[in-house]
Design a protein around this motif. Structure first.
Motif, PDB file in Angstrom:
ATOM      1  N   HIS A   1      -6.035  -1.762  -7.717  1.00 56.96           N
ATOM      2  CA  HIS A   1      -5.037  -2.058  -8.635  1.00 56.96           C
ATOM      3  C   HIS A   1      -4.096  -2.741  -7.634  1.00 56.96           C
ATOM      4  CE1 HIS A   1      -6.520  -0.035 -12.262  1.00 56.96           C
ATOM      5  NE2 HIS A   1      -6.596   1.192 -11.544  1.00 56.96           N
ATOM      6  N   VAL A   2      -4.039  -2.575  -6.454  1.00 62.68           N
ATOM      7  CA  VAL A   2      -2.909  -3.348  -5.523  1.00 62.68           C
ATOM      8  C   VAL A   2      -3.641  -4.432  -4.305  1.00 62.68           C
ATOM      9  CG1 VAL A   2      -1.200  -3.040  -4.126  1.00 62.68           C
ATOM     10  CG2 VAL A   2      -1.450  -1.475  -5.708  1.00 62.68           C
ATOM     11  N   VAL A   3      -4.461  -3.861  -3.797  1.00 62.20           N
ATOM     12  CA  VAL A   3      -4.888  -4.671  -2.503  1.00 62.20           C
ATOM     13  C   VAL A   3      -5.619  -5.847  -2.973  1.00 62.20           C
ATOM     14  CG1 VAL A   3      -6.272  -4.446  -0.399  1.00 62.20           C
ATOM     15  CG2 VAL A   3      -4.444  -2.519  -1.159  1.00 62.20           C
ATOM     16  N   VAL A   4      -6.856  -5.257  -3.893  1.00 66.70           N
ATOM     17  CA  VAL A   4      -7.876  -6.415  -4.153  1.00 66.70           C
ATOM     18  C   VAL A   4      -7.106  -7.430  -5.165  1.00 66.70           C
ATOM     19  CG1 VAL A   4      -9.780  -6.749  -5.595  1.00 66.70           C
ATOM     20  CG2 VAL A   4      -9.859  -4.843  -4.017  1.00 66.70           C
ATOM     21  N   PRO A   5      -6.321  -7.287  -6.124  1.00 66.09           N
ATOM     22  CA  PRO A   5      -5.580  -8.271  -6.909  1.00 66.09           C
ATOM     23  C   PRO A   5      -4.793  -9.203  -5.996  1.00 66.09           C
ATOM     24  CG  PRO A   5      -5.583  -6.184  -8.126  1.00 66.09           C
ATOM     25  CD  PRO A   5      -6.141  -5.866  -6.713  1.00 66.09           C
TER      26      PRO A   5
ATOM     27  N   ARG B   1       1.035  -1.035  -0.060  1.00 68.92           N
ATOM     28  CA  ARG B   1       0.033   0.018   0.058  1.00 68.92           C
ATOM     29  C   ARG B   1       0.859   1.077  -0.030  1.00 68.92           C
ATOM     30  NH1 ARG B   1      -2.520  -3.649   3.845  1.00 68.92           N
ATOM     31  NH2 ARG B   1      -4.700  -4.117   3.341  1.00 68.92           N
ATOM     32  N   GLN B   2       1.889   1.223   0.832  1.00 66.08           N
ATOM     33  CA  GLN B   2       2.980   2.189   1.041  1.00 66.08           C
ATOM     34  C   GLN B   2       3.510   2.657  -0.444  1.00 66.08           C
ATOM     35  OE1 GLN B   2       2.510   4.561   3.548  1.00 66.08           O
ATOM     36  NE2 GLN B   2       1.187   3.019   4.432  1.00 66.08           N
ATOM     37  N   GLY B   3       3.836   1.631  -0.919  1.00 60.30           N
ATOM     38  CA  GLY B   3       4.762   1.661  -2.222  1.00 60.30           C
ATOM     39  C   GLY B   3       3.784   2.230  -3.258  1.00 60.30           C
ATOM     40  N   ALA B   4       2.520   1.832  -3.450  1.00 57.27           N
ATOM     41  CA  ALA B   4       1.626   2.353  -4.645  1.00 57.27           C
ATOM     42  C   ALA B   4       1.361   3.829  -4.346  1.00 57.27           C
ATOM     43  CB  ALA B   4       0.342   1.644  -4.602  1.00 57.27           C
ATOM     44  N   LEU B   5       1.146   4.139  -2.917  1.00 62.55           N
ATOM     45  CA  LEU B   5       0.871   5.735  -2.499  1.00 62.55           C
ATOM     46  C   LEU B   5       2.097   6.488  -2.759  1.00 62.55           C
ATOM     47  CD1 LEU B   5      -0.993   5.204   0.898  1.00 62.55           C
ATOM     48  CD2 LEU B   5      -2.112   5.786  -1.378  1.00 62.55           C
ATOM     49  N   ALA B   6       3.234   5.998  -2.520  1.00 64.60           N
ATOM     50  CA  ALA B   6       4.590   6.654  -2.967  1.00 64.60           C
ATOM     51  C   ALA B   6       4.567   6.985  -4.482  1.00 64.60           C
ATOM     52  CB  ALA B   6       5.665   5.947  -2.463  1.00 64.60           C
ATOM     53  N   LEU B   7       4.009   6.204  -5.088  1.00 67.02           N
ATOM     54  CA  LEU B   7       3.998   6.045  -6.912  1.00 67.02           C
ATOM     55  C   LEU B   7       3.188   7.286  -7.113  1.00 67.02           C
ATOM     56  CD1 LEU B   7       4.728   2.476  -7.804  1.00 67.02           C
ATOM     57  CD2 LEU B   7       6.480   4.590  -7.906  1.00 67.02           C
ATOM     58  N   GLY B   8       2.352   7.789  -6.422  1.00 66.65           N
ATOM     59  CA  GLY B   8       1.290   8.843  -6.723  1.00 66.65           C
ATOM     60  C   GLY B   8      -0.171   8.195  -6.781  1.00 66.65           C
ATOM     61  N   MET B   9      -0.552   6.782  -6.428  1.00 62.18           N
ATOM     62  CA  MET B   9      -1.748   6.494  -6.596  1.00 62.18           C
ATOM     63  C   MET B   9      -2.643   7.082  -5.617  1.00 62.18           C
ATOM     64  SD  MET B   9      -1.388   2.409  -7.785  1.00 62.18           S
ATOM     65  CE  MET B   9      -0.970   1.533  -9.264  1.00 62.18           C
ATOM     66  N   THR B  10      -3.907   7.099  -5.853  1.00 64.15           N
ATOM     67  CA  THR B  10      -4.847   7.582  -4.818  1.00 64.15           C
ATOM     68  C   THR B  10      -5.395   6.529  -3.943  1.00 64.15           C
ATOM     69  OG1 THR B  10      -6.624   7.263  -6.222  1.00 64.15           O
ATOM     70  CG2 THR B  10      -5.880   9.307  -6.344  1.00 64.15           C
TER      71      THR B  10
END
Length: 418
Positions: A313-317, A297-306
């Motif tokens: 795109h990350v948690v559910v898959p 989660r932290q990595g996705a948020l760091a890449l600019g995802m909401t």
């Protein structure tokens, strides 16, 4: 002396022998260790090995004797069986005492026993499954000797008629009216299950996402137990709710839009069944989503995802294999439900695609076939085992499909992360 008193006396004597074995084994191991001899285990481990050597064989002998009496019909006096078990316990105590020595690996021996018990516990479920399958197949074969398997699978009319007369030796009175086409039963089963899944999966999954990703700690602490209370409500209560409250509402809504709906319709039990199995999907999906590493989660948020994109795109898959398993569990629960269908959908085999009409399910017909005063040898009674066999095959197929889907999603997710 009565059997209950004998069992109580046996348990007391065996407990006493176990205590004696424990203290004797620990005392002997402590004496050997006090001489300065290096030992492979601690004195307490030798003590517990003594307990296993004393009680284990006695319990095994008693279990084998009980199995022989109950299932094989052997005539073994209870007093002699329990006395023999205690003799075996005393012999085990002496053998265990002889094993308490410096070069004996008591810890490894205990671990072997524990592994054996764990393997036995795992085999129980396997043997139970084979036992269930054998009992169903053996009776289903008798039914298929009376009626065609192909007609049973593809027939569109379920009308046992007077088939019970054939079992009573009056086949000429029964005529040829008996028809055992299972398509209407499975159509009703899948229709009601589909309605239940359309209710349970979206609500259960969204509630799991909310509680794991958005809900404050106080709300989650209160909401999750309240949601799981739904799983503890008896199905007969859900049946009352479906028949008395939900079905009239559906009839009123259908009448308001110009449709005709029966008070015994498939939509009402499907909706209520979906509400009932929401906790199965919600609780399991919540646990799976919480198991996704926070670093993702932290990595996705760091890449600019909401927040929403991270969940989509990350948690559910990442949690999708567990979500599929939870959904499969809910499907199996819906396929096996009986009481709600009986009270709200009726018992008429009706092949229709209209959920506003009455219909029934496989499990309801199984209950109807196995109750009443008809002969067990009749085709109507034996048809319950044929229905059970086909339902078993359907659930097995669902399990296999889910396993394949889970593996593919895992491989796809891993390949996307590489």
């Amino acid at each position: 002396m009565q059997t209950n008193q004998l069992l109580l006396l046996f348990s007391g004597v065996l407990l006493l022998l176990g205590l004696i074995a424990f203290f004797m084994g620990r005392a002997k191991a402590a004496r050997v260790r006090a001489t300065g001899t290096a030992m492979y285990a601690q004195p307490d481990q030798y003590a517990w090995f003594m307990v296993l050597a004393t009680a284990g064989p006695a319990v095994a002998v008693g279990a084998v004797g009980a199995f022989a009496m109950l299932l094989l019909g052997a005539e073994i006096p209870t007093l002699y069986l329990l006395a023999g078990s205690l003799v075996v316990a005393a012999a085990g105590l002496m053998v265990g005492m002889a094993q308490v020595r410096a070069d004996f690996h008591a810890r490894q021996a205990i671990e072997r026993v524990i592994r054996f018990l764990l393997a036995g516990a795992a085999l129980i479920s396997i043997f139970t499954t084979f036992g269930i399958l054998f009992s169903i197949v053996s009776e289903a074969v008798r039914f298929f000797q009376m009626h065609s398997f192909w007609d049973f699978i593809t027939g569109t009319t379920w009308n046992p008629g007077a088939s019970f007369l054939a079992a009573a030796g009056r086949a000429e009175d029964a005529g040829s009216t008996a028809q055992f086409g299972s398509v209407p039963l499975f159509a009703g089963t899948f229709m009601i299950t589909l309605v239940a899944m359309l209710v349970a999966i979206p609500i259960g999954l969204m509630s799991a996402i909310y509680m794991s990703e958005f809900a404050p700690a106080k709300v989650r602490t209160l909401a999750k137990p309240v949601l799981e209370v739904l799983a503890g409500i008896p199905t007969v209560v859900y049946g009352f709710f479906a028949a008395i409250t939900v079905a009239p509402i559906i009839v009123a809504i259908a009448g308001a839009v110009g449709l005709e709906a029966s008070f015994n319709n498939a939509l009402a039990p499907g909706i209520v069944m979906g509400i009932m199995i929401i906790p199965f999907i919600s609780s399991l999906s919540d646990d799976v989503i919480n198991a996704v590493p926070d670093s993702m989660r932290q990595g996705a948020l760091a890449l600019g995802m909401t927040k929403g994109e991270t969940i989509k795109h990350v948690v559910v898959p990442a949690a999708l294999p567990g979500i599929i398993s939870a959904s499969l569990l809910a499907v199996s629960r819906a396929l096996g439900e009986t009481m709600i269908v009986v009270m709200a959908a009726g018992m008429r085999p009706n092949l229709t695609a209209n959920p506003l009409e009455d219909m029934t399910t496989v499990t309801v017909r199984i209950v109807a076939a196995l109750t009443g005063d008809q002969e067990f040898e009749s085709a109507e009674t034996l048809s319950a085992f044929a229905l059970g066999l086909v339902l078993f095959a359907v659930t097995l197929t669902l399990n296999l499909v889910s396993v394949i889907m889970i593996r593919r999603f895992r491989e796809k997710y891993r390949s996307n992360n590489l």
